[in-house]
Design a protein around this motif. Structure first.
Motif, mmCIF file in Angstrom:
data_model
loop_
_atom_site.group_PDB
_atom_site.id
_atom_site.type_symbol
_atom_site.label_atom_id
_atom_site.label_comp_id
_atom_site.label_asym_id
_atom_site.label_seq_id
_atom_site.Cartn_x
_atom_site.Cartn_y
_atom_site.Cartn_z
ATOM 1 N N PRO A 1 0.814 -1.234 0.000
ATOM 2 C CA PRO A 1 0.000 0.000 0.000
ATOM 3 C C PRO A 1 0.842 1.276 0.000
ATOM 4 C CG PRO A 1 -0.903 -1.588 1.523
ATOM 5 C CD PRO A 1 0.432 -2.126 1.093
ATOM 6 N N LYS A 2 2.073 1.189 0.507
ATOM 7 C CA LYS A 2 2.958 2.348 0.522
ATOM 8 C C LYS A 2 3.925 2.369 -0.658
ATOM 9 C CE LYS A 2 2.909 3.175 5.517
ATOM 10 N NZ LYS A 2 3.736 3.334 6.753
ATOM 11 N N ASN A 3 3.794 1.385 -1.541
ATOM 12 C CA ASN A 3 4.674 1.309 -2.723
ATOM 13 C C ASN A 3 6.151 1.353 -2.343
ATOM 14 O OD1 ASN A 3 2.352 1.310 -4.230
ATOM 15 N ND2 ASN A 3 2.914 3.029 -5.529
ATOM 16 N N THR A 4 6.511 0.638 -1.300
ATOM 17 C CA THR A 4 7.880 0.727 -0.789
ATOM 18 C C THR A 4 8.426 -0.660 -0.455
ATOM 19 O OG1 THR A 4 7.408 2.919 0.139
ATOM 20 C CG2 THR A 4 9.380 1.790 0.939
ATOM 21 N N VAL A 5 9.686 -0.854 -0.782
ATOM 22 C CA VAL A 5 10.407 -2.048 -0.368
ATOM 23 C C VAL A 5 11.584 -1.601 0.491
ATOM 24 C CG1 VAL A 5 11.841 -2.115 -2.458
ATOM 25 C CG2 VAL A 5 11.469 -4.212 -1.128
ATOM 26 N N TYR A 6 11.903 -2.414 1.472
ATOM 27 C CA TYR A 6 12.931 -2.064 2.440
ATOM 28 C C TYR A 6 14.030 -3.129 2.471
ATOM 29 C CZ TYR A 6 9.074 0.808 4.187
ATOM 30 O OH TYR A 6 8.030 1.689 4.297
ATOM 31 N N LEU A 7 15.191 -2.696 2.896
ATOM 32 C CA LEU A 7 16.277 -3.622 3.179
ATOM 33 C C LEU A 7 16.842 -3.262 4.545
ATOM 34 C CD1 LEU A 7 17.967 -6.002 2.019
ATOM 35 C CD2 LEU A 7 19.667 -4.276 1.352
ATOM 36 N N GLN A 8 16.557 -4.104 5.525
ATOM 37 C CA GLN A 8 17.092 -3.918 6.868
ATOM 38 C C GLN A 8 18.447 -4.601 6.930
ATOM 39 O OE1 GLN A 8 15.860 -2.177 9.594
ATOM 40 N NE2 GLN A 8 17.850 -2.635 10.524
ATOM 41 N N MET A 9 19.475 -3.834 7.254
ATOM 42 C CA MET A 9 20.837 -4.363 7.269
ATOM 43 C C MET A 9 21.398 -4.267 8.679
ATOM 44 S SD MET A 9 22.295 -2.726 3.718
ATOM 45 C CE MET A 9 22.318 -1.067 4.367
#
Length: 128
Positions: free
Chosen positions: A75-83
């Motif tokens: 819904p937020k059009n976002t992908v994340y990478l937690q490092m």
């Protein structure tokens, strides 16, 4: 067409954490599998992590498995990478990429040529 914009890079000490974000334009974000790649100085661009369009399937490079986590918020059009537990060898420009797939396709693409759209990248520098 999809436009991608990464953010969240920076300078961090070894052992520290960063969260990268990739915001996508358009209304069809959920039609795309997403991937994170990185390119160190003088090196080829390499796969880091990928996630299916629903988020139900993920895959990681061996070098980051157990330290990095990819997730998405459609819904937020976002992908994340937690490092987490970052190492100096993680220093690179990090890119997100989008691959148009079907809903049944949960195979994570690891090759750059299989992605349709790319962001401009965000620099991550890990000091020792």
């Amino acid at each position: 067409q999809v436009q991608l914009a990464e953010s969240g890079g920076g300078l961090v000490q070894a052992g520290g954490s960063l969260r990268l974000s990739c915001a996508a334009s358009g209304r069809t974000f959920s039609s795309y599998a997403m991937g994170w790649f990185r390119q160190g100085s003088g090196k080829e661009r390499e796969f880091v992590a990928g996630i299916s369009r629903s988020g139900g399937s993920t895959h990681y490079a061996d070098s980051v498995k157990g330290r990095f986590s990819i997730f998405r918020d459609n819904p937020k059009n976002t992908v994340y990478l937690q490092m987490n537990s970052l190492k100096p060898e993680d220093t690179a420009v990090y890119y997100c990429a989008a691959a148009l797939t079907t809903a049944q396709d949960v195979i994570i693409r690891t090759r750059t040529h299989l992605y349709n759209y790319w962001g401009q990248g965000t620099q991550v520098t890990v000091s020792s």
